[in-house]
Write a protein that holds these residues in place. Structure first.
Motif, PDB file in Angstrom:
ATOM      1  N   LYS A 173      14.539  27.880  47.072  1.00 14.37           N
ATOM      2  CA  LYS A 173      14.362  27.470  48.465  1.00 14.37           C
ATOM      3  C   LYS A 173      13.664  26.116  48.508  1.00 14.37           C
ATOM      4  O   LYS A 173      12.779  25.831  47.702  1.00 14.37           O
ATOM      5  CB  LYS A 173      13.524  28.501  49.220  1.00 14.37           C
ATOM      6  CG  LYS A 173      14.239  29.819  49.424  1.00 14.37           C
ATOM      7  CD  LYS A 173      13.355  30.810  50.149  1.00 14.37           C
ATOM      8  CE  LYS A 173      14.088  32.133  50.305  1.00 14.37           C
ATOM      9  NZ  LYS A 173      13.206  33.191  50.841  1.00 14.37           N
ATOM     10  N   GLN A 174      14.055  25.297  49.474  1.00 10.18           N
ATOM     11  CA  GLN A 174      13.519  23.944  49.600  1.00 10.18           C
ATOM     12  C   GLN A 174      11.998  23.952  49.783  1.00 10.18           C
ATOM     13  O   GLN A 174      11.298  23.155  49.182  1.00 10.18           O
ATOM     14  CB  GLN A 174      14.195  23.204  50.759  1.00 10.18           C
ATOM     15  CG  GLN A 174      13.799  21.752  50.870  1.00 10.18           C
ATOM     16  CD  GLN A 174      14.162  20.944  49.627  1.00 10.18           C
ATOM     17  OE1 GLN A 174      15.201  21.143  49.026  1.00 10.18           O
ATOM     18  NE2 GLN A 174      13.282  20.030  49.254  1.00 10.18           N
ATOM     19  N   GLU A 175      11.478  24.856  50.596  1.00  6.59           N
ATOM     20  CA  GLU A 175      10.034  24.898  50.839  1.00  6.59           C
ATOM     21  C   GLU A 175       9.254  25.231  49.558  1.00  6.59           C
ATOM     22  O   GLU A 175       8.167  24.708  49.332  1.00  6.59           O
ATOM     23  CB  GLU A 175       9.692  25.886  51.943  1.00  6.59           C
ATOM     24  CG  GLU A 175      10.068  27.317  51.597  1.00  6.59           C
ATOM     25  CD  GLU A 175      10.163  28.228  52.805  1.00  6.59           C
ATOM     26  OE1 GLU A 175       9.623  29.341  52.728  1.00  6.59           O
ATOM     27  OE2 GLU A 175      10.786  27.817  53.796  1.00  6.59           O
ATOM     28  N   VAL A 176       9.823  26.059  48.703  1.00  2.00           N
ATOM     29  CA  VAL A 176       9.192  26.376  47.423  1.00  2.00           C
ATOM     30  C   VAL A 176       9.218  25.150  46.525  1.00  2.00           C
ATOM     31  O   VAL A 176       8.227  24.831  45.861  1.00  2.00           O
ATOM     32  CB  VAL A 176       9.882  27.586  46.745  1.00  2.00           C
ATOM     33  CG1 VAL A 176       9.345  27.812  45.350  1.00  2.00           C
ATOM     34  CG2 VAL A 176       9.718  28.830  47.599  1.00  2.00           C
ATOM     35  N   CYS A 177      10.334  24.448  46.521  1.00  2.00           N
ATOM     36  CA  CYS A 177      10.448  23.222  45.731  1.00  2.00           C
ATOM     37  C   CYS A 177       9.389  22.209  46.161  1.00  2.00           C
ATOM     38  O   CYS A 177       8.734  21.602  45.318  1.00  2.00           O
ATOM     39  CB  CYS A 177      11.841  22.629  45.884  1.00  2.00           C
ATOM     40  SG  CYS A 177      12.068  21.059  45.032  1.00  2.00           S
ATOM     41  N   GLU A 178       9.198  22.063  47.444  1.00  2.00           N
ATOM     42  CA  GLU A 178       8.214  21.097  47.943  1.00  2.00           C
ATOM     43  C   GLU A 178       6.797  21.456  47.517  1.00  2.00           C
ATOM     44  O   GLU A 178       6.003  20.577  47.190  1.00  2.00           O
ATOM     45  CB  GLU A 178       8.307  21.002  49.467  1.00  2.00           C
ATOM     46  CG  GLU A 178       9.586  20.347  49.941  1.00  2.00           C
ATOM     47  CD  GLU A 178       9.821  20.483  51.435  1.00  2.00           C
ATOM     48  OE1 GLU A 178       8.926  20.999  52.150  1.00  2.00           O
ATOM     49  OE2 GLU A 178      10.904  20.087  51.897  1.00  2.00           O
ATOM     50  N   HIS A 179       6.455  22.734  47.505  1.00  2.00           N
ATOM     51  CA  HIS A 179       5.094  23.157  47.160  1.00  2.00           C
ATOM     52  C   HIS A 179       4.864  23.274  45.658  1.00  2.00           C
ATOM     53  O   HIS A 179       3.725  23.160  45.201  1.00  2.00           O
ATOM     54  CB  HIS A 179       4.757  24.486  47.816  1.00  2.00           C
ATOM     55  CG  HIS A 179       4.648  24.424  49.309  1.00  2.00           C
ATOM     56  ND1 HIS A 179       4.317  23.291  50.012  1.00  2.00           N
ATOM     57  CD2 HIS A 179       4.824  25.371  50.249  1.00  2.00           C
ATOM     58  CE1 HIS A 179       4.296  23.533  51.298  1.00  2.00           C
ATOM     59  NE2 HIS A 179       4.607  24.792  51.474  1.00  2.00           N
ATOM     60  N   TYR A 180       5.914  23.516  44.893  1.00  2.00           N
ATOM     61  CA  TYR A 180       5.750  23.794  43.464  1.00  2.00           C
ATOM     62  C   TYR A 180       6.427  22.772  42.559  1.00  2.00           C
ATOM     63  O   TYR A 180       6.524  22.999  41.364  1.00  2.00           O
ATOM     64  CB  TYR A 180       6.276  25.199  43.132  1.00  2.00           C
ATOM     65  CG  TYR A 180       5.373  26.279  43.651  1.00  2.00           C
ATOM     66  CD1 TYR A 180       4.338  26.774  42.865  1.00  2.00           C
ATOM     67  CD2 TYR A 180       5.539  26.792  44.927  1.00  2.00           C
ATOM     68  CE1 TYR A 180       3.490  27.752  43.340  1.00  2.00           C
ATOM     69  CE2 TYR A 180       4.694  27.772  45.415  1.00  2.00           C
ATOM     70  CZ  TYR A 180       3.674  28.246  44.625  1.00  2.00           C
ATOM     71  OH  TYR A 180       2.838  29.214  45.101  1.00  2.00           O
ATOM     72  N   TYR A 181       6.860  21.657  43.113  1.00  2.00           N
ATOM     73  CA  TYR A 181       7.590  20.686  42.299  1.00  2.00           C
ATOM     74  C   TYR A 181       6.778  20.222  41.086  1.00  2.00           C
ATOM     75  O   TYR A 181       7.315  20.072  39.996  1.00  2.00           O
ATOM     76  CB  TYR A 181       8.029  19.482  43.146  1.00  2.00           C
ATOM     77  CG  TYR A 181       8.823  18.511  42.326  1.00  2.00           C
ATOM     78  CD1 TYR A 181      10.123  18.817  41.949  1.00  2.00           C
ATOM     79  CD2 TYR A 181       8.275  17.317  41.882  1.00  2.00           C
ATOM     80  CE1 TYR A 181      10.857  17.950  41.159  1.00  2.00           C
ATOM     81  CE2 TYR A 181       9.012  16.451  41.097  1.00  2.00           C
ATOM     82  CZ  TYR A 181      10.293  16.765  40.745  1.00  2.00           C
ATOM     83  OH  TYR A 181      11.021  15.922  39.957  1.00  2.00           O
ATOM     84  N   GLU A 225      17.091  31.395  46.660  1.00  2.00           N
ATOM     85  CA  GLU A 225      17.976  31.346  47.816  1.00  2.00           C
ATOM     86  C   GLU A 225      19.379  31.757  47.381  1.00  2.00           C
ATOM     87  O   GLU A 225      19.813  31.411  46.276  1.00  2.00           O
ATOM     88  CB  GLU A 225      17.980  29.911  48.346  1.00  2.00           C
ATOM     89  CG  GLU A 225      18.682  29.710  49.632  1.00  2.00           C
ATOM     90  CD  GLU A 225      18.306  28.367  50.229  1.00  2.00           C
ATOM     91  OE1 GLU A 225      17.746  28.367  51.332  1.00  2.00           O
ATOM     92  OE2 GLU A 225      18.556  27.335  49.589  1.00  2.00           O
TER      93      GLU A 225
END
Length: 141
Positions: free
Chosen positions: A9-17, A48
């Motif tokens: 998920k994009q929001e996970v990518c943003e927080h865990y990149y 996702e």
């Protein structure tokens, strides 16, 4: 070599990149303990749904890769180039190939053309990282 590719998920990518090691350890635990309900709930939360089968079909039509021979049990195999993509879950798939270079050419590079963000873990943990549509984000080794 075997790589598990997860649609994230994009929001996970943003927080865990920038927490690549943390994600690597989590996915290794998921691979090692596939029956864990706790890991499955966490995996469902951060991944996702992504139709790898449909995307690969479109990819073959676009001539990005050599067409696959489709087998029962969700396997797509290319006899000429000796790699196999196993479509196991709604949010991940398994790539079996001979080398990192082959994985890059066959699947990782085309995945960068997709709008979805992916995290890849080699089953032995040597290669792992993000594959995303942003050119600044690359698979770590």
């Amino acid at each position: 070599m075997q790589f598990v590719i997860y649609a994230i998920k994009q929001e996970v990518c943003e927080h865990y990149y920038y927490k690549v090691e943390l994600l690597k350890r989590f996915f290794e635990e998921c691979i090692r303990l596939p029956q864990s309900k706790l890991h499955q709930k966490q995996l469902d939360y951060i991944t996702e749904d992504f139709s790898f089968k449909e995307w690969l079909g479109d990819l073959c039509k676009g001539a990005w890769v050599t067409p696959f021979s489709q087998h029962k049990n969700g396997h797509l195999f290319n006899y000429e180039q000796n790699y196999d993509i196993i479509l196991t879950e709604k949010s991940c798939c398994l790539l079996q190939c001979d080398s990192l270079w082959q994985a890059e050419r066959v699947l990782f590079q085309p995945l960068r053309m997709c709008d979805q963000t992916f995290f890849i873990v080699e089953e032995n943990g040597e290669h792992y990282g993000w594959v995303s549509p942003l050119s600044s984000q690359r698979l770590l080794s």
